[in-house]
Design a protein around this motif. Structure first.
Motif, mmCIF file in Angstrom:
data_model
loop_
_atom_site.group_PDB
_atom_site.id
_atom_site.type_symbol
_atom_site.label_atom_id
_atom_site.label_comp_id
_atom_site.label_asym_id
_atom_site.label_seq_id
_atom_site.Cartn_x
_atom_site.Cartn_y
_atom_site.Cartn_z
ATOM 1 N N LEU A 224 5.532 -0.238 -12.091
ATOM 2 C CA LEU A 224 6.068 -1.457 -11.469
ATOM 3 C C LEU A 224 4.939 -2.252 -10.808
ATOM 4 O O LEU A 224 4.872 -3.477 -10.923
ATOM 5 C CB LEU A 224 7.141 -1.098 -10.432
ATOM 6 N N GLU A 225 4.035 -1.547 -10.148
ATOM 7 C CA GLU A 225 2.902 -2.217 -9.499
ATOM 8 C C GLU A 225 1.977 -2.855 -10.540
ATOM 9 O O GLU A 225 1.482 -3.963 -10.361
ATOM 10 C CB GLU A 225 2.110 -1.211 -8.641
ATOM 11 N N LEU A 226 1.753 -2.150 -11.655
ATOM 12 C CA LEU A 226 0.895 -2.692 -12.720
ATOM 13 C C LEU A 226 1.554 -3.910 -13.377
ATOM 14 O O LEU A 226 0.872 -4.841 -13.806
ATOM 15 C CB LEU A 226 0.610 -1.612 -13.773
ATOM 16 N N THR A 227 2.880 -3.905 -13.439
ATOM 17 C CA THR A 227 3.603 -5.038 -14.004
ATOM 18 C C THR A 227 3.429 -6.265 -13.123
ATOM 19 O O THR A 227 3.223 -7.384 -13.609
ATOM 20 C CB THR A 227 5.099 -4.678 -14.116
ATOM 21 N N GLU A 228 3.515 -6.017 -11.823
ATOM 22 C CA GLU A 228 3.324 -7.099 -10.853
ATOM 23 C C GLU A 228 1.899 -7.659 -10.977
ATOM 24 O O GLU A 228 1.684 -8.872 -10.966
ATOM 25 C CB GLU A 228 3.569 -6.514 -9.451
ATOM 26 N N ARG A 233 5.957 -7.784 -19.131
ATOM 27 C CA ARG A 233 7.351 -7.332 -19.091
ATOM 28 C C ARG A 233 7.380 -5.820 -19.208
ATOM 29 O O ARG A 233 6.830 -5.248 -20.147
ATOM 30 C CB ARG A 233 8.132 -7.955 -20.254
ATOM 31 N N LEU A 234 8.021 -5.186 -18.248
ATOM 32 C CA LEU A 234 8.152 -3.730 -18.267
ATOM 33 C C LEU A 234 9.622 -3.374 -18.416
ATOM 34 O O LEU A 234 10.472 -3.924 -17.708
ATOM 35 C CB LEU A 234 7.630 -3.130 -16.955
ATOM 36 N N HIS A 235 9.919 -2.473 -19.351
ATOM 37 C CA HIS A 235 11.272 -1.921 -19.447
ATOM 38 C C HIS A 235 11.178 -0.433 -19.121
ATOM 39 O O HIS A 235 10.452 0.307 -19.787
ATOM 40 C CB HIS A 235 11.842 -2.142 -20.851
#
Ligand SMILES: [Zn+2]
Length: 429
Positions: A224-228, A233-235
């Protein structure tokens, strides 16, 4: 189960039409002409039309599962794209995404093309998810662009986590060029070690090696942090723990590029069900405590999860007959999905039926960028018809997968899929 070609004119008569896009339920008929939607609600079909009696039944979009393992190529003794399609039809699924952990893995444009070509011969729509790294060994990124051109719809090394955080960052950054979801199987292998179940009082009692909930939630938090950081887009697949749902809920408040799925089995079972050592309940991530199960149910109801995905994972009887520590991880789940989640969510936890069906239809299609307007005139008919009330017991004869590793055999289900319509064919289950 019986599959037949649709007549020139078909009327689905007298059912409740559940439109997951509009979020409505209305009594009415559906007219299908030449395999396409002609009209929904009031219809004006020729008298010669084939009639499917839908009284007491719900007519909705075909279910879509973004996470299945069909084992082709390499382990056709467990499942093929064809036998997997039959399991899907029996469960009301008209469209699935297959994970790339085949043998060899789907890690090249050629292997994606092979799957797309093969799926054209199958009775449902099958979309390949490409591997994130070559050979799924976590070392070198695949040619995502070329794989997308051949029909890949997302990227994942599922079955295995992307352990190296730098590699995960690179994969997410690369994926921003294409705006497609990256799916990471979140389990910290250093914490998991040889764990075969959830760590808690039950694992202590059973004397089995176990891994704690943070095995998952640590890596979910990292992703989640890397997505931010990357804007990708992370699923998040098959979320199993309360801690992971908290992380996802918090990130979704500020980042709309995050989506997440939950499996029927993490909603249905708890680690206490493992007391009879049924190896069909050995899955990765593991079935956790009742406290975790309750948190997952709450997260389904409050929209933290976007979709239900089965993680249908066939294995041979020989493999599953081994001892609990040696048996492979995974269970099949397509045939039992609707009856299980409808029982847990609608019957036992009073969830709105429309909201649950959205998690099996429009929401997963949106994540993968598929068409969602399935009731629009001219669309190829891709529908599922179910009885939302039928009480029944899941048995071996309800399984159409080539493998039989289901812990649902003998379990009570609420609601049953009756017909599936896709690719010009009507399946009566
Ligand atoms: Zn996985």
């Amino acid at each position: 189960m019986n599959i037949s070609k649709l007549s020139k004119h078909v009327v689905l008569q007298g059912g409740t039409i559940l439109d997951p896009v509009a979020g409505t339920e209305k009594k009415g008929d559906v007219h299908i002409a030449d395999g396409k939607i002609k009209s929904v609600g009031k219809v004006n079909a020729p008298k010669s039309a084939q009639v499917v009696d839908c009284k007491g039944l719900v007519v909705t979009h075909g279910f879509c599962d973004v996470h299945v393992h069909f084992r082709e190529p390499g382990r056709e003794d467990k499942e093929t794209l064809e036998t997997g399609s039959l399991a899907a039809l029996a469960g009301g699924f008209t469209r699935v995404c297959v994970m790339p952990n085949t043998d060899p893995p789907l890690d090249s444009p050629e292997s994606i093309r092979y799957t797309v070509d093969r799926s054209e011969e199958c009775s449902i729509h099958i979309h390949p998810i490409g591997a994130i790294t070559k050979g799924q060994d976590g070392k070198e990124l695949t040619e995502m662009g070329a794989m997308l051109s051949e029909g890949a719809v997302a990227f994942s090394d599922d079955g295995l986590p992307v352990t190296d955080s730098g590699m995960m960052r690179n994969a997410l950054e690369y994926a921003t060029m294409f705006d497609i979801p990256v799916i990471n199987h979140a389990e910290d292998l250093c914490l998991k070690k040889n764990g075969v179940m959830h760590e808690g009082t039950v694992s202590t009692h059973l004397g089995l090696p176990a891994s704690p909930d943070i095995t998952e939630s640590n890596m979910v938090h990292r992703d989640l942090e890397l997505t931010e950081l990357t804007g990708a887009r992370l699923h998040v697949p098959h979320v199993s723990s309360a801690k992971s749902t908290d992380h996802i809920r918090a990130m979704k408040k500020k980042n709309e590029k995050v989506t997440a799925e939950v499996t029927p089995h993490h909603l249905f079972f708890t680690d206490e069900d493992l007391v009879n050592f049924d190896t069909n309940l050995k899955v990765a991530p593991p079935i956790r405590s009742n406290k975790d199960r309750k948190a997952l149910i709450k997260a389904v109801k409050d929209g933290t999860f976007d979709c239900i995905a089965t993680d249908h994972a066939p294995h041979t009887i020989e493999e599953k007959e081994g001892t609990f520590d040696l048996a492979p991880f995974g269970m099949i789940g397509l045939e039992s999905c609707y009856g299980a989640v409808n029982r847990v969510m609608v019957k036992e936890n009073k969830m709105d039926q429309v909201a649950l069906i959205q998690m099996l239809t429009v929401n997963p299609r949106e994540i993968m960028g598929f068409d969602t307007g399935l009731f629009e005139e001219g669309m190829d008919a891709e529908l599922t018809i179910f009885d939302p009330k039928e009480s029944w017991t899941f048995s071996r004869k309800d399984i159409y997968s080539r493998s039989h590793n289901s812990p649902y055999v003998g379990q009570k289900m609420t609601g049953r899929v009756k017909h599936t319509i896709v690719k010009g064919h009507l399946t009566n289950i």
